[in-house]
Write a protein that holds these residues in place. Sequence first.
Motif, PDB file in Angstrom:
ATOM      1  N   GLN A 154       0.827  -1.195   0.000  1.00 41.22           N
ATOM      2  CA  GLN A 154       0.000   0.000   0.000  1.00 41.22           C
ATOM      3  C   GLN A 154       0.869   1.255   0.000  1.00 41.22           C
ATOM      4  N   PHE A 155       1.971   1.206   0.730  1.00 45.38           N
ATOM      5  CA  PHE A 155       2.899   2.341   0.762  1.00 45.38           C
ATOM      6  C   PHE A 155       3.535   2.569  -0.606  1.00 45.38           C
ATOM      7  N   THR A 156       4.014   1.496  -1.235  1.00 41.25           N
ATOM      8  CA  THR A 156       4.652   1.655  -2.543  1.00 41.25           C
ATOM      9  C   THR A 156       3.651   2.125  -3.598  1.00 41.25           C
ATOM     10  N   ILE A 196       3.258   5.903  -3.031  1.00 40.26           N
ATOM     11  CA  ILE A 196       4.435   6.636  -3.503  1.00 40.26           C
ATOM     12  C   ILE A 196       4.491   6.647  -5.025  1.00 40.26           C
ATOM     13  N   THR A 197       4.087   5.532  -5.646  1.00 42.94           N
ATOM     14  CA  THR A 197       4.049   5.481  -7.113  1.00 42.94           C
ATOM     15  C   THR A 197       3.115   6.544  -7.661  1.00 42.94           C
ATOM     16  N   LEU A 198       1.946   6.668  -7.059  1.00 47.80           N
ATOM     17  CA  LEU A 198       0.982   7.672  -7.511  1.00 47.80           C
ATOM     18  C   LEU A 198       1.541   9.077  -7.352  1.00 47.80           C
ATOM     19  N   LEU A 199       2.103   9.383  -6.182  1.00 48.15           N
ATOM     20  CA  LEU A 199       2.546  10.745  -5.889  1.00 48.15           C
ATOM     21  C   LEU A 199       3.791  11.130  -6.680  1.00 48.15           C
ATOM     22  N   THR A 200       4.760  10.209  -6.784  1.00 48.24           N
ATOM     23  CA  THR A 200       5.947  10.522  -7.573  1.00 48.24           C
ATOM     24  C   THR A 200       5.606  10.619  -9.054  1.00 48.24           C
ATOM     25  N   LEU A 255       2.978  12.628   3.098  1.00 42.83           N
ATOM     26  CA  LEU A 255       1.555  12.448   2.812  1.00 42.83           C
ATOM     27  C   LEU A 255       1.070  11.051   3.176  1.00 42.83           C
ATOM     28  N   THR A 256       1.917  10.066   2.989  1.00 34.99           N
ATOM     29  CA  THR A 256       1.458   8.684   3.148  1.00 34.99           C
ATOM     30  C   THR A 256       1.660   8.128   4.547  1.00 34.99           C
TER      31      THR A 256
END
Length: 375
Positions: A243-245, A248-252, A264-265
């Motif tokens: 869920q964390f990755t 981060i994939t979405l935000l980056t 944010l996460t």
Amino acid sequence: MAFQLKNIQKQKKKASFFDIDSILKKEISFGASFSNKKKESFYTELYVLLNAGLTLKDALVLLGEEQKKEKDQTLISQIVTDLIAGKNFSEAIEELKEFSSYEYHSLKIGEQTGTLQKVAQELGFFYKRKNEQRRIILSALSYPIVVLCTAFLAILFMLQFVVPMFADIFKQNKVELPWITQKIMVASRLFQEYWGIIIVFIIAIIVLKQILKNKIWYQKYTSQFLLKLPLIGEFIRKVKIAQFTQAITLLTGAKVPLLNGIQLTKKMIGYYPLEIALEKVENDILQGKSLHQSMGNYKIFDKKMVSLIKVADETNQNVTIFKRLTEQYIQEIEYKSKMISATIEPFIILILGVIVATILIAMYLPMFKLSTVIS
């Protein structure tokens, strides 16, 4: 240049990170009307329409017309009305309980960076993976839960009706009962007398859990307990890391600086060990350490993950690496869910079979004495 997250959080008056209990629940749930599957379709179709050249307002109007339920139509119509009144998309959803803080911040950043279309696409992927994870988990647990509930009801039925019937027969014929039969009858009698208290006790535990779920000490000790469970602990850890990755994939992918993505996460996963680890990672980065150096100090992160993030740090390919990590973790979660299901099913059946067999043996042992008395 990093975003000023404090300014964004001030604009979000009512919602907060602490409102989110679990990424599998509130973070990905639209509440009573907007389900997870609808959310996946909503963002995916929004991306397609924006990519086709439609304005945001026209795209939302079309999406509203496609909704089958009146509640969903009203929800999207409300967003369109706010857009016409001059609000941004993120501002239009920030007061709506159907949307989470995660979506608000993601869309807000998309608007600030001009990548709203990309954010919509990533949110579609994000919720698609969430739904897949949830289906995997439910698939792994559904059969064992059904078996457990069915057997539990069968045991309760035997204690409530079958055992008392045998007890009356034995009492009338003054048959001396074996030790195991006596214990089963005591259990049956206690259940008959206190079943109401048992139900109240179970309800009290559920209510107490809801009251304590946001307490730091409760999250700490429950997460530590779950992590120590064989198979299940490792499964939960991988789900949370995945869920964390994904986040981060979405935000980056939306051009959010990595440090801001972590900020944010870290409060949004709803998992105490990961939240604490990310807070320490954030502090380490601010002190000049690289991401992989900091993550390597905390056991919750796999060595494989740290190695790939080291590559991302050296090549500046965060989006690609985190996307790859997400795919790998999803595959591992699917494999582990099948393994857990395959392990738990026979174990539950064996335990329940022993319980039922014990009750039956306890009832039939005196029957031999009874047949002797009658003959």
